[in-house]
Design an enzyme around this catalytic site. Structure first.
Site, PDB file in Angstrom:
ATOM      1  CD  GLU A 199      63.116  27.560  32.307  1.00 36.83           C
ATOM      2  OE1 GLU A 199      62.884  28.178  33.351  1.00 36.83           O
ATOM      3  OE2 GLU A 199      62.807  26.190  32.420  1.00 36.83           O
ATOM      4  CG  HIS A 200      66.814  28.248  35.992  1.00 35.23           C
ATOM      5  ND1 HIS A 200      66.464  28.391  37.334  1.00 35.23           N
ATOM      6  CD2 HIS A 200      65.871  26.996  35.661  1.00 35.23           C
ATOM      7  CE1 HIS A 200      65.385  27.662  37.833  1.00 35.23           C
ATOM      8  NE2 HIS A 200      65.051  26.851  36.518  1.00 35.23           N
ATOM      9  CD  GLU A 245      63.197  23.270  39.022  1.00 32.15           C
ATOM     10  OE1 GLU A 245      62.042  23.026  38.182  1.00 32.15           O
ATOM     11  OE2 GLU A 245      64.149  24.216  38.760  1.00 32.15           O
TER      12      GLU A 245
END
Length: 992
Positions: free
Chosen positions: A72-73, A170
């Site tokens: 996704e990143h 994260e």
């Protein structure tokens, strides 16, 4: 970009149409993909209407390397058509988007955006389509966003090798939150046989097992139109979207079978029990009680929409509010501080679940809690639910349907995502009125309808997990040791040439990150595309019983919205810290003839909610002036207006403060909620603390909503005797609920204004006994007219502290997190100052053009930047592996701004980004509220707008030098994070 454990949104199979609330829902299969479109009729599209697009893929990882999350990143780091690095973040500054993000859930990944501008919609659609279907997926981007081995100092080959990466850091931050740890374990253990048994966002120790090749393979198998669901919402013609999507993406694919279906979890023949550990919480209300226990039940398939609707309502009846059986059985005996972090119905997985339990409990109460849960289920089966509670819940649903929010389209996308992801019918899910009618009919035909559901899904259900969690003093140490062992294993496998290659790749990445990017391939709006003027919101200022009232006529869909601002100017200083507690309990202790249970029931039955919150509003012209108060807010259906005022009347005239047991329950829940919130909002706490000594308003903000309040509530929760608090609350009430120091605002339809005015007049007469002229605690009160053009005597009373002396202070809060939250705030200027607009543009430009690269790309933090507001220019970082190094990045950012090394294009992009926030949609319920709360009129907003347009390169360099230069600034610094020896040795820091 973010990872979510409990899910949201959509899917489809056939085509049909539905009319609902002037919205056409269209669902169909097109080429190789599924579409869901909500077309708002143009005649009904108001200023609150954003145009929404989302594409969602079913992503079903089978390990915890975080491949869908890292993907996704990485897809957002450049694509075939837009090969520049990081087009996603660059488009934040080249568009007027009101929302841009991406989410990784347990079994899908979603890419939504919204904008009010038609040209912008096409631009963003093009970038999003190319990003997800044709990404570059460069190894360098994988290493930056996912994980990499790199020298701690990339330019020093002799510095130690460490793990780096945005997602790696994260997820270390995410798992520093005990609530998140518990929720993840619960899902993994309740669904142990397929994709839900792994961590889709990535388990920090598993992330370094992911390879670049595996990432590319996952994209090839999951990011295909045959595995995609498209969603659009707004007033643009659907054919236009379809043509663009077909031409730019779908025409290049053929239908395949993606084989990503999630099988049903095999049901257990007997219940299971598991135990996990977590980090101790230094801010827990009771350090001796930090255990969590929860019982979780596997329910039915979420694609059965009526069954899901029924179970969701049943869940609310069982756990919501003081009248619910589990609240009475688990919360009121004070065995724990609050329900467990996972509680109630969860429809985010293919099969739903229901969880019930406690956090903040003692280990010796484990068997007792299990017994209470079992007994409560038996009691529900025997007694059922009162009819009035069911009606209150259906009334709440009616209000939710009627309330118009600015993010309705995004909420719609989120609401249908999970069901659609598993090939359920999203249109059926949205036919809520039909479900309500069917629910009423089922109850009418079978009064034991709900009890039978409880018997089937809870009493007789053998797929039941009891999960306990307790703190381990050595938890963080064990985590750090496990990471170090993993690191050493990786290092020991390296040859000399591997080490050299790592060093060289580190230098290459640093060089790429430091290079100015050419983003000319990306589409962009121009500053000339921004509307030059703002729409005017007409309001009428009147009085009711001598109290100033602002009326704003709006299409509120049959709802009345009431706010009242009550001044704190007469409140003695020693009571200030208690005000947030007063706000949280005043509507929950009972009032008039109603005890707290009856009050809660009436509020659910007659209103859309009643709340009280603290309000600190800096003056728009003077940094050392501010308004302090509490804001009363409520809403109701037009037919319930007299009932809503009756409830407020009882709160004003006879609130209950004498039930110590009830107060203790509320105190424990509030303290627990504050403690839990720090790991999510650490950057906000850091900014609030950093600004504490810079302005008088900042000092009060820290008292009401900063770390000072968290620690104060912990102290209150630890008190064995709350009688002193009980004596304090009525004293606060006398000062706050006083019509003499109030003003009100009403937003409703034109037809309802006169009726509301009459009700308000009557209300003011009936609370007249609360009127009392009290002397302000401070003599320095300045009056400002509510309407600058009409000096008729209706005014706001502000505190003026012109002798306030700002001071520099650096504060460090040591907390059990593996990452930091860093902030530096600098005293600047008020909203109406000519330099305010330049500082707003500068903050946005520094974030996009300098700080993002330094803090996120090079530093590995999840986020960071600068913002202007409340009279302060603030820097911040979020889930940051660095601390004092980030302060150095802030200072480099100032040097960069002062050097003027930015272009007109950079300035224009910052202006677009600022205007996308300035022009974000405002719901009918909130129109005119900026004026009511802060005295900022449409004329003042238009002046600010014109100053934003006029900002030049010269202005930006000048404000950087004037306010941010080392010699000019007065600043505060705050860091929340793990033990830090550098800071401890530095006497300039205050360590908490």
């Amino acid at each position: 970009m973010c990872f979510i454990t409990s899910t949201y949104l959509y899917s489809c199979s056939t085509a049909f149409f539905l009319q609902s609330h002037s919205i056409d829902f269209k669902m169909f299969v097109y080429t190789a993909a599924s579409f869901f479109s909500s077309v708002v009729n143009k005649s009904d599209a108001s200023s609150t209407c954003s145009r929404i697009f989302s594409v969602q893929f079913r992503t079903t990882p089978m390990d915890s390397t975080g491949v869908p999350h890292i993907l996704e990143h990485t897809v957002l780091c450049g694509s075939q058509k837009y090969p520049c690095r990081d087009p996603f973040f660059k488009m934040l500054n080249r568009s007027l988007s009101t929302f841009m993000n991406a989410f990784t859930a347990s079994d899908y990944t979603m890419y939504p955006f919204s904008t009010q501008n038609g040209k912008d919609f096409q631009n963003l659609l093009s970038v999003y389509l190319d990003a997800v279907f044709f990404p570059c997926l460069r190894e360098q981007d994988f290493r930056q966003e996912g994980w990499r081995l790199e020298n701690e100092t990339p330019t020093d080959i002799n510095s130690p090798l460490v793990f780096k990466g945005v997602v790696f850091n994260e997820m270390k931050g995410a798992f520093s939150d005990n609530e998140r740890v518990y929720a993840q374990h619960l899902q993994n253990k309740l669904f142990p046989d397929h994709t839900y048994s792994v961590v889709s966002g990535g388990e920090p120790l598993a992330i370094p097992d992911l390879t670049w090749e595996q990432l590319k393979q996952f994209h090839a198998t999951h990011y295909h139109p045959s595995n995609a669901r498209f969603f659009t919402y707004g007033d643009l013609p659907l054919e236009q979207h379809l043509k663009q999507i077909e031409e730019e993406a779908l025409s290049r694919f053929k239908r395949i079978n993606p084989n990503t279906e999630v099988p049903s979890q095999p049901h257990w023949s007997s219940p299971r029990e598991e135990h996990v550990t977590c980090s101790p919480d230094a801010l827990a209300p009771d350090p001796a009680r930090q255990d969590t226990l929860c019982v979780s039940y596997l329910l039915g398939d979420i694609t059965d929409t009526f069954e899901g609707f029924t179970l969701s309502l049943l869940s609310s009846l069982m756990i919501s509010g003081p009248n619910s059986p589990f609240y009475k059985a688990l919360i009121e005996p004070k065995i724990g501080t609050d329900f467990s972090s996972v509680v109630g119905y969860d429809g985010s997985t293919k099969e739903a679940s229901f969880s019930i339990g406690l956090q903040g409990m003692s280990e010796e109460d484990t068997e007792r809690v299990k017994q209470i849960i079992s007994q409560t289920i038996d009691d529900i089966i025997e007694k059922g639910f009162e009819e009035e509670r069911i009606e209150a819940l259906l009334h709440k649903l009616e209000i939710q349907i009627k309330h118009q929010s600015t993010n309705f389209g995004l909420s719609l996308a989120s609401y249908i995502a999970s069901l659609w992801n598993h090939d359920g019918d999203p249109v059926e899910l949205l036919q809520i009125s039909d479900s309500v009618a069917k629910f009423r009919q089922a109850l009418k035909e079978n009064p034991c309808f709900l009890q039978e559901k409880v018997l089937h899904y809870f009493k007789e259900n053998t797929h039941r997990l009891t999960l306990s969690m307790s703190p381990d003093e050595a938890y963080l140490e064990k985590q750090a040791q496990a990471e170090e062992e993993k690191l050493q294993r990786k290092i020991q496998a390296l040859s000399h040439s591997d080490r050299k290659e790592i060093y060289e790749k580190g230098l290459e990445l640093l060089a790429t990150q430091s290079k100015t990017q050419d983003a000319s391939c990306l589409p962009a709006l121009k500053v000339s595309d921004i509307e030059p003027t703002i729409p005017i919101t007409p309001v009428q200022i009147s009085t009711a019983g001598g109290v100033p009232v602002q009326y704003c006529e709006q299409p509120t869909n049959g709802l009345v919205y009431l706010r009242a601002m009550c001044s704190l100017n007469t409140l003695p200083e020693d009571l200030r810290l208690y005000v947030p507690l007063f706000c949280s309990v005043i509507t929950k202790m009972g009032c008039g003839a109603l005890d707290y249970r009856q009050q809660a029931q009436q509020m659910e039955l007659r209103t859309g909610g009643m709340s009280v919150s603290t309000q600190v509003t800096p003056d728009s012209t003077q940094l050392d002036m501010y308004e302090q108060g509490v804001l009363l807010s409520s809403s109701c259906l037009e037919r319930n207006l007299p009932h809503m005022f009756q409830l407020w009347r009882d709160i004003f005239n006879s609130p209950h403060f004498d039930d110590e047991e009830r107060l203790r329950v509320l105190v424990m829940m509030s303290a627990q909620e504050l403690a839990n919130g720090i790991s999510y909002s650490g950057h906000m706490y850091a900014m609030t603390r950093a600004g504490r000594h810079l302005t008088p308003a900042g000092d009060l903000q820290e008292t009401f909503s900063g770390m000072e309040q968290v620690k104060f509530m912990k102290r209150i929760a630890e008190m064995s005797d709350l009688s002193q608090v009980m004596r304090t609350l009525p004293r606060i009430k006398k000062h706050l609920l006083n019509p003499d120091t109030m003003r009100c605002a009403v937003n409703t339809t034109p037809q309802k204004i006169s009726d509301t005015a009459a009700q308000l007049e009557s209300f003011m007469k009936e609370v007249a006994d609360n009127r009392k002229e009290r002397k302000p605690v401070r003599s320095n009160i300045i009056e400002r007219p509510l309407d600058p053009l009409d000096d008729s005597g209706l005014s706001r009373k502000l505190i003026s502290e012109l002798n306030f002396q700002p001071c520099q202070m650096k504060t460090f809060f040591q907390l059990p997190f593996p990452v930091n939250f860093v902030s530096e705030s600098i005293r600047a200027v008020a909203f109406s100052h000519q330099d305010y607009a330049s500082l707003c543009i500068l903050a946005r430009m520094m974030t996009a053009k300098f700080l993002h690269g330094e803090i996120r790309e090079k530093g590995g933090a999840y986020g960071g930047g600068a913002r202007m507001g409340g009279g302060c220019f603030s820097f911040y970082s979020y889930r940051d592996p660095n601390s004092v190094q980030t302060l150095s990045a802030f200072r480099k950012g100032v040097d960069w701004a002062k050097s003027g090394q930015f272009s007109q294009q950079d300035i224009d992009e910052a202006k677009l980004s600022v205007f996308s926030a300035v022009d974000s949609p405002v719901a009918p319920s909130s129109k005119g509220m900026g004026r009511f709360l802060s005295g900022v009129t449409d004329e003042m907003l238009q002046n600010h707008r014109e100053r934003l347009f006029a900002v030049t390169h010269k202005n930006l360099v000048e404000v950087a030098e004037r306010y941010l230069g080392v010699g000019q600034r007065t600043c505060g610094v705050a860091i929340l994070g793990p033990e830090n020896h550098t800071i401890k040795k530095d006497p300039s820091w205050i360590v908490k």
